[in-house]
Structure formats: structure tokens, C-alpha cells
Design an enzyme around this catalytic site. Structure first.
Site, PDB file in Angstrom:
ATOM      1  N   GLY D  19      65.837  23.458  42.284  1.00 22.85           N
ATOM      2  CA  GLY D  19      64.904  24.462  43.030  1.00 22.85           C
ATOM      3  C   GLY D  19      65.658  25.422  43.467  1.00 22.85           C
ATOM      4  N   ALA D  20      65.465  26.776  43.310  1.00 26.26           N
ATOM      5  CA  ALA D  20      66.283  27.916  43.599  1.00 26.26           C
ATOM      6  C   ALA D  20      66.721  27.885  45.052  1.00 26.26           C
ATOM      7  CB  ALA D  20      65.237  29.232  43.507  1.00 26.26           C
ATOM      8  N   ARG D  61      75.384  26.992  37.158  1.00 29.92           N
ATOM      9  CA  ARG D  61      74.039  27.246  36.494  1.00 29.92           C
ATOM     10  C   ARG D  61      73.930  28.618  36.055  1.00 29.92           C
ATOM     11  NH1 ARG D  61      69.303  24.387  38.347  1.00 29.92           N
ATOM     12  NH2 ARG D  61      70.647  22.939  38.864  1.00 29.92           N
ATOM     13  N   CYS D 129      53.017  23.319  38.654  1.00 31.45           N
ATOM     14  CA  CYS D 129      54.318  22.891  39.075  1.00 31.45           C
ATOM     15  C   CYS D 129      54.401  22.438  40.691  1.00 31.45           C
ATOM     16  CB  CYS D 129      55.470  23.970  38.587  1.00 31.45           C
ATOM     17  SG  CYS D 129      56.921  23.209  38.666  1.00 31.45           S
ATOM     18  N   SER D 131      56.396  24.092  44.203  1.00 34.35           N
ATOM     19  CA  SER D 131      57.057  25.306  45.072  1.00 34.35           C
ATOM     20  C   SER D 131      56.775  24.712  46.220  1.00 34.35           C
ATOM     21  CB  SER D 131      56.473  26.713  44.748  1.00 34.35           C
ATOM     22  OG  SER D 131      56.745  27.371  45.597  1.00 34.35           O
ATOM     23  N   ASP D 198      61.457  31.390  40.249  1.00 33.88           N
ATOM     24  CA  ASP D 198      62.435  30.963  40.436  1.00 33.88           C
ATOM     25  C   ASP D 198      63.577  32.286  40.321  1.00 33.88           C
ATOM     26  OD1 ASP D 198      61.378  28.483  39.014  1.00 33.88           O
ATOM     27  OD2 ASP D 198      63.488  28.088  39.906  1.00 33.88           O
ATOM     28  N   ASN D 208      59.331  31.625  36.147  1.00 30.15           N
ATOM     29  CA  ASN D 208      58.957  30.449  36.789  1.00 30.15           C
ATOM     30  C   ASN D 208      58.803  29.213  35.745  1.00 30.15           C
ATOM     31  OD1 ASN D 208      58.314  29.389  39.312  1.00 30.15           O
ATOM     32  ND2 ASN D 208      56.287  29.323  38.712  1.00 30.15           N
ATOM     33  N   LYS D 209      58.587  28.015  36.314  1.00 30.60           N
ATOM     34  CA  LYS D 209      58.147  26.934  35.537  1.00 30.60           C
ATOM     35  C   LYS D 209      57.588  27.358  34.182  1.00 30.60           C
ATOM     36  CE  LYS D 209      59.443  23.740  36.162  1.00 30.60           C
ATOM     37  NZ  LYS D 209      61.003  23.082  35.571  1.00 30.60           N
ATOM     38  N   LYS D 234      64.912  36.280  45.614  1.00 24.62           N
ATOM     39  CA  LYS D 234      64.955  35.650  44.064  1.00 24.62           C
ATOM     40  C   LYS D 234      65.036  36.898  43.183  1.00 24.62           C
ATOM     41  CE  LYS D 234      63.316  31.385  45.021  1.00 24.62           C
ATOM     42  NZ  LYS D 234      61.784  31.034  45.101  1.00 24.62           N
TER      43      LYS D 234
END
Lengths: 306, 306, 306, 306, 306, 306
Positions: D19-20, D61, D129, D131, D198, D208-209, D234
Site C-alpha cells: 500500500g502506497a 519498488r 479493492c 483503500s 496508487d 490504481n489496482k 501520490k
């Protein structure tokens, strides 16, 4: 408190004063009047009085961003001043009030001048409802010697399109009136579509007379540029903080006086037009993309966010 | 010729008889009446009389495909018959006329039954204008015990939406009425949209009350199924041969009685809804794609093309 | 006045100098030349001379925002300076001129570097017409060792696509040329579409070679990212004030030399691509959404709005 | 160097921290820890140590803009300081680290408060998802006494939708879970769609996901507002310079452990949602149009661009 | 075999005969000629000779559905006949050949008459390339006394638009010619768009000159009706069985004679226009929805499917 | 009655027999079995027995148009026969049953052959779920020596995509598997999309595995042709009469066995793909536009409507 504020708030509540511009001007004048006759002796008392006036005026109609920004700005002048002398402070309210009115007038003229350049000689303009900024813009174009036609919807339930039609005829413009439902049939004949605005949201959407968003959709479908003509101060900072632009619901009598009592009648006064349907926002800063309106506000009217 | 034909044609011309269905029934009855009192002595004279009646009725309103098909069919029965006895031929007109009326009634009931199956319990139906086939369909659904709500537009300029609203209330249906311009604001609340039709073109498009095509566009935008409910005989064979479906332009007085004389008022009665916005055409043959309506006509009513 | 300005203006008028970039550079050099040989004795005379040069150059072609901004900026340096010595002022023009040319070169390289990062190894790039900024960007990507293919349209009427094709082949890039009408057939083979720009409007739209907006539409239809590669100074501040970006109409001979005299030939040189069809504007400030370009200009080049 | 940085980088690489937000917090804490136990004697040595830590963390990452901005900001505090005393500099890192964590927390709460205003009583919210910012926002709305329902996708391959579902149930919210492929069937039942982010690109798109962009498209098709809920940090400045937002490709085992070895399995973790499908970006600056996000960053976090 | 067949096949191969109609007519005449001079003594020999002629003609160009259907139909007449006398069979070929030519002429006139009704007085028609059926239709409309304008593209690479332009001028029609890329700029000025067809697929799509599908897309974007004017026998039964309509790729010299040898040049002659972009197919059966064309073929020309 | 019918109905109810094709075959075989062992002595008794069998089988699953049409057709053979001898009638059922099975097999092969022609050498095929008709079609293409790749979704909740993947690998096809949510990321890599069908509605829409309609939308967005591969007898005549195609809702356990009990789980097995998203329906009659499927049924299988 001054009766003027109370009366103005009442007139706004009862729709005796209408139109974002007129409501703001009435409220600003009421503050001016309050300043002229206040009996406050101290800075603190005067500020209290102003705050009460603000609360009263804010409560008069749910969503009037222009009026709210006007009042907030004037009161902020007082609060930000170091002055303790009440007379100086009342003078400050009066000059601020006049300045605001002046600025609004200047903005309107500047918008009209800018927008008039988009009216081409020999073109056909489609509009909905009545907006004094839009009609002033068309008047300027006419005064520049341009010949053009206007198609306007009647704009149910209150038929404000008839006002637009009459003004256009008075300017010597060939004018055609249609029912709202005929917009799709006639819009292909138009070269450009223009409407006013009641509020602008932080995402860049526009709140305007019911039916405007349908006209925008039809303009998009027919590949006609759709412009919104509006002062930037219609921007509503509350939307930035998540507040929905509340859509006023008016009386059922406006639609059908003799409606059966068991019939539900919905009479929303406004709808929301997405930024993606708007070719450009014609405002005092020029013709801009509505997607960046919040940043334009930060640059031009930063005090709105305080 | 029989006065009945002349009077009927006059009533149609003056809009004293309205609605594709009523116009067709009136014309068919006039032919029946003509047949009952004709003084024609020979087959040839009778056919001449029928032809004159046809010309008169056809001339009464520009586009009435149902009426035209009805008259053409009845007269074709006579022309195709080998019978020379005038009495037999007048009987043929009378039975044909009754048969046509009967079939129209049967079609309407069949359409209502089929369409009613698409009305789900607990759903919200959006409609525009007034169509007796649509309201009959909703009545059948109601009689089946389904609970649903209806949202209907007022349908300017003639407010036929009020008729729909009253009928719905009479059926015990919760009903909401809005101005036409509020359709985009309310359509998200609906589950399904249904309208009638005045004519069907060979390409599969639908001619219906002004505003219908906008409602179809809004339904599409909101991903709501849009159904057209209509007898197949509204199909207009003239469109197959390139004829445009002529859009009737009505009186300016319907829109604004006291309009300034120099104001142009456009009052088109109908607009055209593209087949691509229509989820299904609910007709006596079932629920079909409008894209294939011409082939359905060739299969079911081949005489229309003769 | 210096002949150089006159000659340059003439060359621009006669299309002997073409391309927004080249036109601006020529005009800037003409001012530089004027400053070097001016006989003006006073600040006032020099400014008058500069103003005349500006008027001459502005009149040479209708819409050249880059050239106009360049000239305005240089002259503003003089006007804003308190210097009274003419020699100092001519020096100021010369250094400003050089600075502008330098900045333009720096911008171009920066744009090329940024854009090159969006060119993936093994990808296919679709382009239209010829833009030196686009081809420089592709050259940088090639120099970084990336292998990619280019599809380019021939770009009627002047076949600038052939220039692009030759440059690409010179860079060792596999290149395919098609007629403009084949764009829809080939665009599915591409991964990304890039074009240059002649002007950027305040609403965020792009003016570029005729056909660009169709390519943008086709890219959108095929879900391919469409990038515009351009210096920010192509922004036209006149559009902010309502001025339409005037589309130049060129000679009929470019299209058909032996056309029958009674044939109308329309030869618009540019068209307008809507911001909504543009994935990103690759400029010296990075890759941005065109919707905010006016605010970017306010932040980076505020003098453009003076 | 401190083990803490090494361990944290390793945990991020192995997805033990996910997770960011969590990744950024872990990295910031690692820097804090490094500052507490550093043996650097000189400013220069300490900065070298910090740089090494940065390189290690950045390499852990591929795309973690929030983490990168956090680390860059803290190190910049040290670099920009004139302080030469190492103890003071380590203190500066610790306070900066705490400040960053605090700010992130404040942003999250502010976003939750703003977003909660868009949750209407009686409405249905669709999400995808998990968040923590989205669920915090819904919790705030719930705490305000609003009743609403949530529909959430299971979110293959890692089933994070189940976490969302459990949290919602814990808040006392009626919750429905569906497979990802059923989104189009259920989204018509929703009033509003919300997802996290993200990364945010310079053009205003959202990473995002995997599946988020499909949900956005479905929301657009069904005319439901689609909101992205995210801290502004972000924003990935690398995209401004042409860098593609790299999409992480995860292990095939997440999808099918026993997959035949010759089967190719593609497991992209994220996808990109176009700004044009996003109704509004709910961030600490309010609800904004994503088209202007780069300008908002320039105004609020200008250091990101240094 | 008769030289006539061999020569005709060669002319078709070398593009000396062009246009679906002309190719079909040439092939039909070649069969007629073969029948006149055949030396076959038995039915079997004659059929063998016809089969060889068919194979030769079919091989001359990849996709010519009209030619193929014509030849198949004529040969089927012989095969289906019980006649054993060769003279009778050659007569049958000659009369069938004449019948086919006659029918093609009748279809063309019928299409022109139907289509001419869609040309309104005072309207502007947009067209692409050259189609003798389209220009005949416009000539009929002109002969009916209608005044209209035509905008036509030049149609690269072979400039067939110039032929259309010359014919229009000869009919006394005000005509404007543009480059293909200017279609989007000019199409808003048009009321209706019409093009011909080279082939019709079983799904209802249309194969026509490269660029046609882009014009169709632009017409759709601008909400202008797009008609395809074509004989039904352009229907290609091979597409029903899964065969792709093969797109002919012509010589690079048509595009750029002096092109660098290492340049790839793609020159597809046709593209495919989706049925969903076609308002109506104007054919000898009337104006129909292309979605039902295969069913229309089954009704009108069932032998095509044998 | 025969146990076979009872057992078959039970197996269908319990999903032990799955897939429209398998269900129909099982039911047909059960009738065959019933005919073989019936003890009915009279035509009347036998018909009664058949009717009971029909009722039992119809009740076993809500929507299985192929099975229903199969049973109806077989029983109609008996009812339409004048035969009174029970043995002859049982023979009639047996031969009808075999004929139906044979026809289904022939249809499948014909569909596979037609569809295989649309698979191009070197192309990439995207598919969803598992359909034996689709995989047979791909096998035929492979057997013809074509090389192509397949991308398939895993198809939650029951992972039928894995079956497709295994079959493809067995055919020697390069295959990639993804989660359903990654379809939008990968579909740009595909050239063509193919899925099967569970039912076809009278309007031309397709009922297929949940997620299919999203894939169709994504294919449309990416301008990739989307084909549905299906026997025409999947057509559901009940939809013609207004019946909604009922969407089966399966067990929550398929999605999440350990789901919290208070969690709602929706598990619709199918969704509806609009005809407008379907490039072509590949059926035993060839590749057709789904808009005309009801007319195709009237031409090819008229008994379905009885």
C-alpha cells in the site's frame, strides 16, 4: 439590526429578488445600508452586527455563492483592518460595498466584450432561459454591427425565454422561440450555444436553469460549441469542501396550478452541466477551460478560499 | 359522395380528431358509412367513389401512415375481388372495415399484454406525452397486481402529459409529473422508458411527439432501456421510396398566444428517434429490433408494399 | 526602418518562411538586425521604430502566436527598461533576441528529451504532416538506441509527410507512408500518435495542419494515446480575449492547378483539435493536460498576458 | 548504514509492506531510525549516508511516488539547512519525519471529512479493492449517522475486496460482495463510485489496482459519478518528465498456483484510469478536477518539482 | 475458349476496367460473346466451357461480388435448364446476359429516383470519391428542379473526386472540392452525406473507397445522415460463410512515384464502414437498414445463396 | 413415467449437467429413452406422457431455450402426425431425437468452419469463459495450419477460463491467462474477441457468462471486432412475448465459502450483451447481424414460433 438586512433577506427568501447577480447586489446594498445607520459604538459590536447580518442573509436562500462571497469579502475587509474607530469601519463597509458593485459591473462588461468576439456575423446563436450577462454580450455584438439570429427556448415552467426573446427583438435581432423539447430539432441550425450560470463547482461543473445540461448534451451531440458565460465569483467554495451544490425545488404551482392533489410534482430549478460538455467558460479572466476554474480562482480571487 | 367522408376529412384537417389510431378509425368508419349509403350502380362507379374518398382522406393530413394503410387495404379488397355486384362490394367494404377495426383492437391488446411483461414489480417507468397503447399496457400490468411508479413529462405545448398523469392516478399508480426540461434530472430514478409512435420509417426510426428523441438520448446516456410501443401498421411505406417523414408544424398560438408579431415561433409536432436509441419495438409481433421492421412488415403485412 | 524587417515581413507573407518556429526566428532576427543599424537618436524614436517593425511583422500573417509573443517580449524589455541611452537599448534588443532564440532551442531540446521517454522500444508511432520538434524527439529516441517504426500520412496538399518520411529513413527508422484517407485503416497498428502544433488556444485546444483533428478522433476511437508536441509559447493570448484562432485559407492551386474555373476550392491550412482528444501536451514544462495550459502559462510566462 | 533502512527496503521489495501509504510510512520511519543511530561525524558524511539510504529505498519498488516524495522532502530539509552540527541535522531528520507522518495523517482525515459530505443518506456506494482512505471516509460518513449501502468487488487475484467488506460490516454498513465481472450488472444500483489511488500522473490520470479503469468506464456508461480519493503526494513527478508510470507485474502464483508450466500468465497489479472518466479527485485540497492536478501540486507542494 | 473472356479477365486484372458495375458488365458481355461463338457441341462441353470462363473471370480480381453473382446467375440458368440443345443453351446465356444488364440498369434508375427524394431543395450534399449511381441520383434530383450544392473530396491517390466535381458542374450544381483531410472542417456545412459501395457484407457493413469509413465517422460525429447508395447485388455471399472481404492493395506508384526505395508504402484501395454509421442503404428495394440486408437478399435474390 | 426423464431433470436442476448444449442433449436423450420403454397403449396416453415429461424438464432450470425448443420440436412431430399406432409414434420420437442431435452436431461443425475463416494467421484471439463451440472453432482454425495466440480470462467464480486455457494448450496454441479485471489492459493486444452464448433474445441481445457484456464494451472501446458464436436455436421465443431473460443467481459459496454470514453475496451467472456491441453472430446460417436474428429464425426455424 438594520431593517434593511431583514427585509432584503425576506425578499430573497420569497423570490422577490431573483438571479444570482441581483441577489448579490441586494445583499451588498443591505450591508451598505446597515453600515450607514449602525448604532454600534465599538469595533467588536459592529463586527457582531455584521456577523448577524451575514447569518441572516446566508440563511435566506440555500445556494447563492456570489452573494455569499460578496458578503464574506466585505466583512473580511473589516476584520482584517486594524482600525478601531467605528466610523472608519462603517466607511470601509460602504467603500467595499461600492467597490464590489463596481467590480461586478466591470466584470460583466468585460465578459460581454470578450464573448461578443465569438459571435460571428451571419451566425445563429442558441440559448436557454434568460441571463442578463448573455443578453448584454449579444447586445454588444449587435452594437458592433454584427447580424445574427437567436433561437431561444421558452424555458418552462416560468417562461424566462420570453424575456430573452423580447430583449433580442428590441436589439433588432431576428429571433425564434421554441418549446424546450424542440431543442434537438433546431440545434443543428445553430452555430454556437450560450447560457449563463448560477453557480460553478470546484470540479468545474456548472449549475444553471433546469434543462441547461440537456442543451449541453444536445450541443455536444451536434458538434456545436457550448459556452457558459459567467462571472468567476459564481464559483462556490463550499463544493471544494465536499458540499453538494443543493438544487432548489420550487413550488408545484409553477408547473400545474390545478394538478390533482395526489399527483407528485417535482420542480427542480437547476441542473448540473458537466465540464466535459462545456467548450469554454467566458469569464472576466477570458475564455478558459472549466477544468481549471479552481486554480484560476486561487490566482485571481484567493480570498474566496479563506 | 357521402357527407361522412367529407366531414371526417375536415375533422382530421382541423385536428378535431387526433392521434394516429383515432384518425385511422375515423377514416375507416367513414368508408364504412360511404359503403352503406352509396348510390353507385356499377362496380366501376363504386370504385371511382372509393378512390375519390381516398384522395380526400389522404389529403386531410400530411402523414398518417396508419390511416393510409387502412384505407388502401380496404379499397384493395374491392379491387382484388372479381365480384361485379355492387351490393356484394359494399358488403365487402363493411366487413373489411370491421375486420380492420377488430384487428387494430386485437393488436392493441396483444401489445399491451406483451409489454406488460416488461413492467417489473417495484419498478419506475418514465414516459413522455400520451399514448393510449402505452397507458393500456401499464393498465394491464397494474391489473396483474404489479406495483410501480410512473414519471411523466408535462409535454409542451399541449400538456398531454397531464392526461397520462390522470389516467395513471386513476389506475392507482403513484405518479410524478415534471417539466420536459427536467427529464435528465429524473431519468436516473427510472428503470425503463416507454413511449408510443406516430409513424415508423423503413430504416427503423420512429416518429413521435416532439421531445421523444431527446428522452431516448437521455435514456441511452443513463443506460436505461427505451421501448417504443406501437402497432406495426404505423410503418410508413412512403419512406421506403425515399419520402421523408414530413414533420407537421403547428400553430404558434399553441406555444405563446400573446407572442410579439415579429417573433418567429417554430412549433414542430414530432421528431425522429433513431433506431440505435431504441432497445426494442413492442408490437403485435412481439418485441423486435427496429432495424428489421421493414422485413417484419414484408412477412406480416406484405400488402402494405403493393 | 531597416530593410531587414520589411523583407522578413514580405517573406512571411509570401510563405517563403514557413512553420511557426521559423517564422518566429526570422522575425526575432529581423528585430536584432534593426537594432544593429538603427539611426534612432532617442529612446522615443527607437521605440517608435520598434513599434512600426512590430506592426509590419504582425500584419505579415494572420495567426502566428509564437512570433507575436517573441516580438512583444523583446519590445517589452525595452519599454520596461529605464535606460535612456539608445546604444544600451539596442544592446538590450540584441541580447533579448539572442536570449529568445536560445530559450527556444533549449525548449525544443527539453521537449525532445521528455517526449523521447514516451517512445517505447519496439513500438509503432503514427504521425501527420512534418514538425521539426516531433522529428527531433524521434531522433533523440533513436539515438537512445530504441527501435521503433513510424507510419506517416502524405499530408495533402503540400505532401509534408514526405519530408517526415525522408528524415525518419535518414535516422534509420522503418517508415511507412500512406494517403491521409488510410489513417483509420492503419492506426490500429500504431501504439501512439504524435503531432506538432501551430497554436494553442486558451481553452486548451490545438491548431495544427489540416487533418490533425481527424487523426485525433481516429486515435481516440482506436484507444491510442494522442500527444501534441509543442513549445508553450505557441499559446495564443488573443484567444483568451475571445479572438477566434483564424484558419488561414491557402491557394486553390495547391490542390488542383487545372481545376475548372467555376469550381469552388476550399483550402484551409489548419484545423482545431479539441483538448478532450489530447492525451497530453508535451512541452518544456513536461507532459501536461491541455485543460490547464492557460494556468501553466500564467505560472511560467506571465508576461504573455500583459 | 543502519540496518533499519536495509530491512525496510527488503520488506518493501518482498511485498511484506504493501500500500502506497504504508510503504511511505515505513521508509520515513527507517530514515528516522537511521538519524537516531547514525555514526556520521560530519554533515557531509551524514548526507552521504542519507543518499545511500535513499538509493536503497528507491530501488526497493519501481513506482512508489509517495515514498519517493517523502524521502526526497526529508533529505532536502537537511541539504537546504546551513547547519553543520550533525546532531542538529539528525534532529532535523527526526522532526521532519514526524512532521511528514503527521501531515499524512492530517491529510487523510481532511480527505475523509470532505469525501464524507458526498455520501448521502440512503445512497449506495460502489467500490473496488481496498483503500484505507476510502474506508476511513466511509467510516466518517457512518459516524455522522448516515445510512448507506456498499457494493464491493472481491478484487482478484488477492481478494482485497473481502477486507473492505469486513471493515464495512464492522462499521454496521449493509454490504454486498460480487465477483469483479459482475460490476456492470450491479453498478446501475449504485449512486456513486469511489476508489483509492496508487499514483497520480502529470496528465491527471490515476494508477490504481487492476480493474479500476474498467469500473470507471462502467460508471461513465451508467452515468454514475466516479471519485478518486487520494493524498496529493501520490502525484508522480517522474511522469511530468515523460516517465511512464511502470505497471508492476506480480507472480503468476497469485492467479493459479497449479497452472500448466507452458501457460503464460499475465498479472499486472495496476491499470491507468483516464482523467476524463473521473468526476472528481477528493484530496486534502478539496474536490478538484484531475485535469489541473499538476498546477495544484505547483501551488501546494512546489518542492516536489525541485 | 473465346478470346473475349481471356481479354476481359486481363483487362480487369490490369485495372483497365474499373468500378464494380463496369467490371460486372464487362464480364457479363464476355459470357455473351462466348455463347455467340462457342464451338461446343454438347451441353456438357458448353457447361465446361462456361465453368472455365467463370474460373478465369473470378481469378481476375479478388473481390468483385457483383461480377461473381452475375456470372453465377447466368451459368445457373444453364445448369438448371433441362435443355440439351446447345443452340438453345447459348441463346439462354445471351438472353440471361441481356436480362442481367437490363436489371442492373433498372436498379440504377430506381435507386436514383428513390435517393433523389432525399435531396432537399437548398441543401448541401457531401460525397467522397466517384460513384456513377450517386451522381445519377444527384442528376435526377437536379432534373427535378432542385437547387443544391455539393462538397466533394479530391479522393487520393487517384483523384476520382475531380470526376465527381466535373460531373456536378456539368449538371449546373455549385460544387466545392477539398482535400480529404479537410472533411471534418467542412462536413458541418453539409446536410447529408452520400457515398457508393463496392461490396456489402453479410453483417451489413459496406466496403468502399479508402476514406469512406472516416467520412462516415465524421458524419456521425456531426449528426449528419450518412447514406450508402448501392445495388443489392454488391452483397458478397462469401462473407456470410466467414470469408473476410479482402482489401485490395494497389501500387505504391499511385501514391509517390519517386518514393525512396526503402520507404514502405501502403495503398489499400478500400475500407469497411460499419453498419452502425450508416443511416440507410438506398437500394432498389428502397431505403433500408443495413442491419437487415442479408434477410432482404434472401427475400429478393435467394439464388445468391445457392 | 420413465425414470430417465426424472433423473435427467434432477441432474439439470442440480447443475450436474451444465451448458446449454449439454442440457439440451440430455433432455433429448431422456425423451428418446422414454419412447423406448413407454407403456402407453394409445396415442393419447403417449402424448400425455410426453407432456408430463416436457413439464418436468422445463421446470428443471429457468432459462434453457435450446432445451425447450428441442423438446417442443420433438413433441410437435408427434402431435402433427396423423399416426395412431403407438409404436410408430415412439419410433417417430426416436428418429426425431436422433435427428435433433445430428442437426446440433452439424450446426456446430458448420459454425466452427465458418468462424475459423475469421481467425487469421498470426493473430491474437481474446475469449472469456469456456464454450465448446468457440474452442471447436479455434481447433478447426488450428487444424488448418494457422498460428495464433489466445488470451483468456480466468472467469470467476468457477474458473472456466482454465478449461479453455488447457484445451488451447492441447491444440498447441500459445495461451495467456489473466484475471477478469485485466481484460482492459490486455484487449489492445488482441485482434478479435469471440465468446459463446447461452441464449439469444428477440431484440438480438445475447445472454452469456457474467462478464461477457463488459468484455464486449471493452472490445468496442478498443475498436476490436466482438463475435458471438452460437447455434441459432439458443434463440428464446419467450423474449419475443415480453418475457425477460431471467438471470440465474447461483450459490454464494461459489464466491466465498467463509464469507461472514451478514455479508450479502450476489452471484448472477449471466449478463446481457447488447446487439450494438456485437460485430457479428456466427451461426449455422453464416455470419449475421444480430439485429435481424428474429427474422432469420422465422425463415430457418419457423416452428419455434408456433
Amino acid at each position: 439590526m438594520d431593517e434593511s438586512v431583514r427585509i432584503t433577506a425576506e425578499q430573497i427568501r420569497k423570490l422577490q429578488v431573483q438571479g444570482a447577480r441581483n441577489v448579490a447586489l441586494a445583499a451588498v446594498k443591505a450591508l451598505h445600508s446597515l453600515a450607514e445607520i449602525t448604532k454600534a459604538k465599538t469595533r467588536k459590536d459592529f463586527i457582531t452586527e455584521l456577523s448577524e447580518a451575514r447569518d441572516l442573509l446566508f440563511a435566506s436562500r440555500e445556494t447563492e455563492p456570489l452573494m455569499r462571497s460578496a458578503i464574506s469579502w466585505i466583512i473580511t475587509q473589516v476584520e482584517d483592518s486594524d482600525e478601531r474607530n467605528v466610523t472608519e469601519l462603517t466607511n470601509l463597509v460602504c467603500t467595499s460595498s461600492q467597490k464590489f458593485q463596481k467590480n461586478l459591473q466591470v466584470s460583466k462588461e468585460r465578459i460581454a466584450e470578450i464573448g461578443a468576439k465569438r459571435i460571428r456575423d451571419g451566425s445563429v446563436i442558441f440559448t436557454h432561459c434568460h441571463s442578463s450577462t448573455v443578453t448584454r454580450m449579444l447586445q454588444v455584438a449587435r452594437n458592433e454591427g454584427k447580424n445574427f439570429e437567436v433561437i431561444c427556448t421558452e424555458t418552462r415552467p416560468a417562461f424566462q425565454g420570453r424575456i430573452t426573446a423580447k430583449e433580442m427583438l428590441a436589439f433588432g435581432v431576428k429571433t425564434t422561440l421554441i418549446v424546450d423539447s424542440a431543442a434537438r430539432s433546431l440545434i443543428n441550425n445553430a452555430d454556437i450555444v450560450v447560457v449563463g450560470a448560477d453557480a460553478i463547482t470546484s470540479e468545474g461543473n456548472i449549475v444553471n436553469k433546469i434543462g441547461s445540461s440537456t442543451i449541453a448534451l444536445l450541443a455536444h451531440e451536434a458538434r456545436k460549441p457550448f459556452y457558459v458565460v459567467s462571472e468567476l465569483l459564481k464559483f462556490d467554495p463550499a463544493t471544494l469542501c465536499g458540499g453538494y451544490e443543493k438544487i432548489e425545488e420550487r413550488s408545484r404551482d409553477e408547473i400545474w396550478k390545478e394538478a390533482p392533489s395526489e399527483l407528485h410534482v417535482r420542480n427542480p430549478a437547476f441542473d448540473v452541466t458537466s465540464r466535459d460538455l462545456i467548450h469554454g467558460l467566458i469569464c472576466e479572466e477570458g475564455i478558459i477551460s472549466p477544468h481549471s476554474v479552481a486554480e484560476v480562482m486561487h490566482r485571481v480571487y484567493p480570498w474566496v478560499f479563506e
